[in-house]
Design a protein around this motif. Sequence first.
Motif, PDB file in Angstrom:
ATOM      1  N   VAL A 179       0.822  -1.210   0.000  1.00 53.30           N
ATOM      2  CA  VAL A 179       0.000   0.000   0.000  1.00 53.30           C
ATOM      3  C   VAL A 179       0.857   1.261   0.000  1.00 53.30           C
ATOM      4  CG1 VAL A 179      -1.751   1.329   1.272  1.00 53.30           C
ATOM      5  CG2 VAL A 179      -1.903  -1.177   1.168  1.00 53.30           C
ATOM      6  N   TYR A 180       1.802   1.354   0.946  1.00 54.09           N
ATOM      7  CA  TYR A 180       2.502   2.634   1.110  1.00 54.09           C
ATOM      8  C   TYR A 180       3.811   2.434   1.859  1.00 54.09           C
ATOM      9  CZ  TYR A 180       2.929   7.669   2.241  1.00 54.09           C
ATOM     10  OH  TYR A 180       3.338   8.979   2.348  1.00 54.09           O
ATOM     11  N   LEU A 181       4.913   2.861   1.255  1.00 52.97           N
ATOM     12  CA  LEU A 181       6.226   2.845   1.909  1.00 52.97           C
ATOM     13  C   LEU A 181       6.423   4.194   2.589  1.00 52.97           C
ATOM     14  CD1 LEU A 181       8.959   1.570   2.525  1.00 52.97           C
ATOM     15  CD2 LEU A 181       9.750   2.306   0.267  1.00 52.97           C
ATOM     16  N   LEU A 182       6.296   4.202   3.903  1.00 52.44           N
ATOM     17  CA  LEU A 182       6.351   5.461   4.646  1.00 52.44           C
ATOM     18  C   LEU A 182       7.759   6.036   4.700  1.00 52.44           C
ATOM     19  CD1 LEU A 182       4.461   6.386   7.835  1.00 52.44           C
ATOM     20  CD2 LEU A 182       6.949   6.575   7.867  1.00 52.44           C
ATOM     21  N   GLY A 183       8.745   5.229   5.071  1.00 51.10           N
ATOM     22  CA  GLY A 183      10.086   5.779   5.194  1.00 51.10           C
ATOM     23  C   GLY A 183      11.129   4.727   5.471  1.00 51.10           C
ATOM     24  N   LYS A 184      12.384   5.183   5.539  1.00 47.88           N
ATOM     25  CA  LYS A 184      13.523   4.316   5.790  1.00 47.88           C
ATOM     26  C   LYS A 184      14.438   4.964   6.830  1.00 47.88           C
ATOM     27  CE  LYS A 184      14.001   2.727   0.956  1.00 47.88           C
ATOM     28  NZ  LYS A 184      14.989   2.601  -0.143  1.00 47.88           N
ATOM     29  N   ALA A 185      15.296   4.145   7.411  1.00 53.96           N
ATOM     30  CA  ALA A 185      16.346   4.638   8.303  1.00 53.96           C
ATOM     31  C   ALA A 185      17.492   3.628   8.270  1.00 53.96           C
ATOM     32  CB  ALA A 185      15.830   4.794   9.733  1.00 53.96           C
ATOM     33  N   PRO A 186      18.714   4.086   8.109  1.00 57.51           N
ATOM     34  CA  PRO A 186      19.813   3.133   7.987  1.00 57.51           C
ATOM     35  C   PRO A 186      20.155   2.443   9.295  1.00 57.51           C
ATOM     36  CG  PRO A 186      20.677   5.348   8.116  1.00 57.51           C
ATOM     37  CD  PRO A 186      19.181   5.475   8.025  1.00 57.51           C
ATOM     38  N   TYR A 187      20.597   1.211   9.188  1.00 54.22           N
ATOM     39  CA  TYR A 187      21.253   0.577  10.315  1.00 54.22           C
ATOM     40  C   TYR A 187      22.652   1.188  10.421  1.00 54.22           C
ATOM     41  CZ  TYR A 187      17.817  -2.996  11.412  1.00 54.22           C
ATOM     42  OH  TYR A 187      16.680  -3.637  11.847  1.00 54.22           O
ATOM     43  N   VAL A 188      23.161   1.268  11.644  1.00 58.72           N
ATOM     44  CA  VAL A 188      24.485   1.860  11.849  1.00 58.72           C
ATOM     45  C   VAL A 188      25.364   0.904  12.640  1.00 58.72           C
ATOM     46  CG1 VAL A 188      23.773   4.268  11.696  1.00 58.72           C
ATOM     47  CG2 VAL A 188      23.653   3.104  13.895  1.00 58.72           C
ATOM     48  N   VAL A 189      26.658   0.998  12.395  1.00 68.34           N
ATOM     49  CA  VAL A 189      27.655   0.255  13.158  1.00 68.34           C
ATOM     50  C   VAL A 189      28.301   1.238  14.127  1.00 68.34           C
ATOM     51  CG1 VAL A 189      29.746  -1.145  13.068  1.00 68.34           C
ATOM     52  CG2 VAL A 189      28.083  -1.268  11.189  1.00 68.34           C
ATOM     53  N   PRO A 206      20.320  12.178   6.926  1.00 66.33           N
ATOM     54  CA  PRO A 206      20.526  13.603   7.177  1.00 66.33           C
ATOM     55  C   PRO A 206      21.033  13.910   8.576  1.00 66.33           C
ATOM     56  CG  PRO A 206      18.440  13.239   6.042  1.00 66.33           C
ATOM     57  CD  PRO A 206      18.957  11.889   6.433  1.00 66.33           C
ATOM     58  N   THR A 207      20.679  13.060   9.537  1.00 65.34           N
ATOM     59  CA  THR A 207      21.107  13.307  10.913  1.00 65.34           C
ATOM     60  C   THR A 207      22.535  12.844  11.204  1.00 65.34           C
ATOM     61  OG1 THR A 207      20.027  11.229  11.539  1.00 65.34           O
ATOM     62  CG2 THR A 207      18.767  13.267  11.862  1.00 65.34           C
ATOM     63  N   LEU A 208      23.143  12.080  10.283  1.00 62.36           N
ATOM     64  CA  LEU A 208      24.537  11.652  10.434  1.00 62.36           C
ATOM     65  C   LEU A 208      25.301  11.943   9.134  1.00 62.36           C
ATOM     66  CD1 LEU A 208      24.350   8.178  12.263  1.00 62.36           C
ATOM     67  CD2 LEU A 208      25.050  10.373  13.232  1.00 62.36           C
ATOM     68  N   PRO A 209      25.357  13.196   8.732  1.00 59.19           N
ATOM     69  CA  PRO A 209      25.931  13.515   7.416  1.00 59.19           C
ATOM     70  C   PRO A 209      27.425  13.240   7.292  1.00 59.19           C
ATOM     71  CG  PRO A 209      25.551  15.518   8.683  1.00 59.19           C
ATOM     72  CD  PRO A 209      24.912  14.403   9.456  1.00 59.19           C
ATOM     73  N   GLN A 217      11.928   9.705  15.451  1.00 61.84           N
ATOM     74  CA  GLN A 217      12.159   8.290  15.146  1.00 61.84           C
ATOM     75  C   GLN A 217      13.337   8.067  14.194  1.00 61.84           C
ATOM     76  OE1 GLN A 217      10.533   5.775  16.669  1.00 61.84           O
ATOM     77  NE2 GLN A 217       9.410   7.297  17.866  1.00 61.84           N
ATOM     78  N   GLY A 218      13.970   9.132  13.738  1.00 57.99           N
ATOM     79  CA  GLY A 218      15.135   9.002  12.855  1.00 57.99           C
ATOM     80  C   GLY A 218      14.810   8.482  11.474  1.00 57.99           C
ATOM     81  N   VAL A 219      13.576   8.692  11.027  1.00 58.20           N
ATOM     82  CA  VAL A 219      13.124   8.142   9.747  1.00 58.20           C
ATOM     83  C   VAL A 219      13.243   9.189   8.640  1.00 58.20           C
ATOM     84  CG1 VAL A 219      11.103   7.241   8.506  1.00 58.20           C
ATOM     85  CG2 VAL A 219      11.532   6.558  10.876  1.00 58.20           C
ATOM     86  N   THR A 220      13.747   8.778   7.491  1.00 58.26           N
ATOM     87  CA  THR A 220      13.708   9.608   6.299  1.00 58.26           C
ATOM     88  C   THR A 220      12.459   9.230   5.515  1.00 58.26           C
ATOM     89  OG1 THR A 220      16.120   9.753   6.162  1.00 58.26           O
ATOM     90  CG2 THR A 220      14.885  10.210   4.147  1.00 58.26           C
ATOM     91  N   LEU A 221      11.559  10.176   5.342  1.00 58.17           N
ATOM     92  CA  LEU A 221      10.303   9.874   4.661  1.00 58.17           C
ATOM     93  C   LEU A 221      10.536   9.528   3.198  1.00 58.17           C
ATOM     94  CD1 LEU A 221       7.968  12.626   6.164  1.00 58.17           C
ATOM     95  CD2 LEU A 221       8.159  10.232   6.844  1.00 58.17           C
TER      96      LEU A 221
END
Length: 321
Positions: free
Chosen positions: A115-125, A227-230, A286-290
Amino acid sequence: MLRLNRRAVLAGAALAPFAAKAQTGPATIRIVVPYPPGGSVDAIARLVQPGLQQRLGTTVIIENRTGASGSIGTDHVAKATPDGSTWLFSFDNLVLNPFVLGKLPFDTETDLEPVYLLGKAPYVVCTKADKPYRSLADVIAAARERPGKITYGTPGAGSLGHLAMTLLGKEAGVQIVHVPYRGAAPALNDTLAGHVELFVGSIAVATPQIDAKAVRALAQLGETRAPTLPEVPTARESGFAKIAADAWWGFFAPAGTPGAAIERFRAAVDAGLQDAALAKQITEGQGVTLVRAGPEKLRAFVQAQMALWGPVAREHDITAK
């Protein structure tokens, strides 16, 4: 003769769209969240719910149906009547479960309608701030020097972080030892305590400790920098072209749900995310990129994710057990 004043007429006109919408859809809509309260899936669903309820002109209930890494709630939606009254809000485990849980009572690709892909957020090490690692290259070098001694914690066996680091180790030709936890919080706590060398989890979980300089982010595992970890490079930028591990959040419906119902629901969610206050709560909180993509893009994304991670799970015999 009944006479209506101008204010009453205008008030009726303002309510008419919502009344019309209520007549075209179910009286009550359930959004099934297949994970417990408190996690990102539940939190985002509850942020979206008030505006969605208003725009659809109907009661919207968030229902947590937990268990089996999200597959119990997903099965409930897959078997629900496809009349637009039941929806699933899920995230990245959805595409991993067919490979790490064994045979499921539903087919992810045919029993659910994207239906709808709201957003993504990367996994980090990440690593504890007093550890010597400054980059992903440092971790790889240490793993070569001390085979089987570099450890990383994740929210669980068969999680996206587990599969991504397995693929990374294969590409780099090193062994990095996985330590599974029951959730992201205990994995991060043990990283802070120095019991494991690395933490691999979503940016939303890691950001508070990164901001507090308690942990250092070494690499992002997503397709692009958040964007929050450029200033933190991606694994791809570090030379590992196959790594693209993003947490993601999306809506699904039972297969056979009418296209008109799907479009109505999608449009209502998307309209809500155009509200600056709500978007800020999701992106910053939530650290999500829409992403805000529709059914066909979500379908292609799910298929690509399954094609990427399925072979990794099978080749390395990774299970969620």
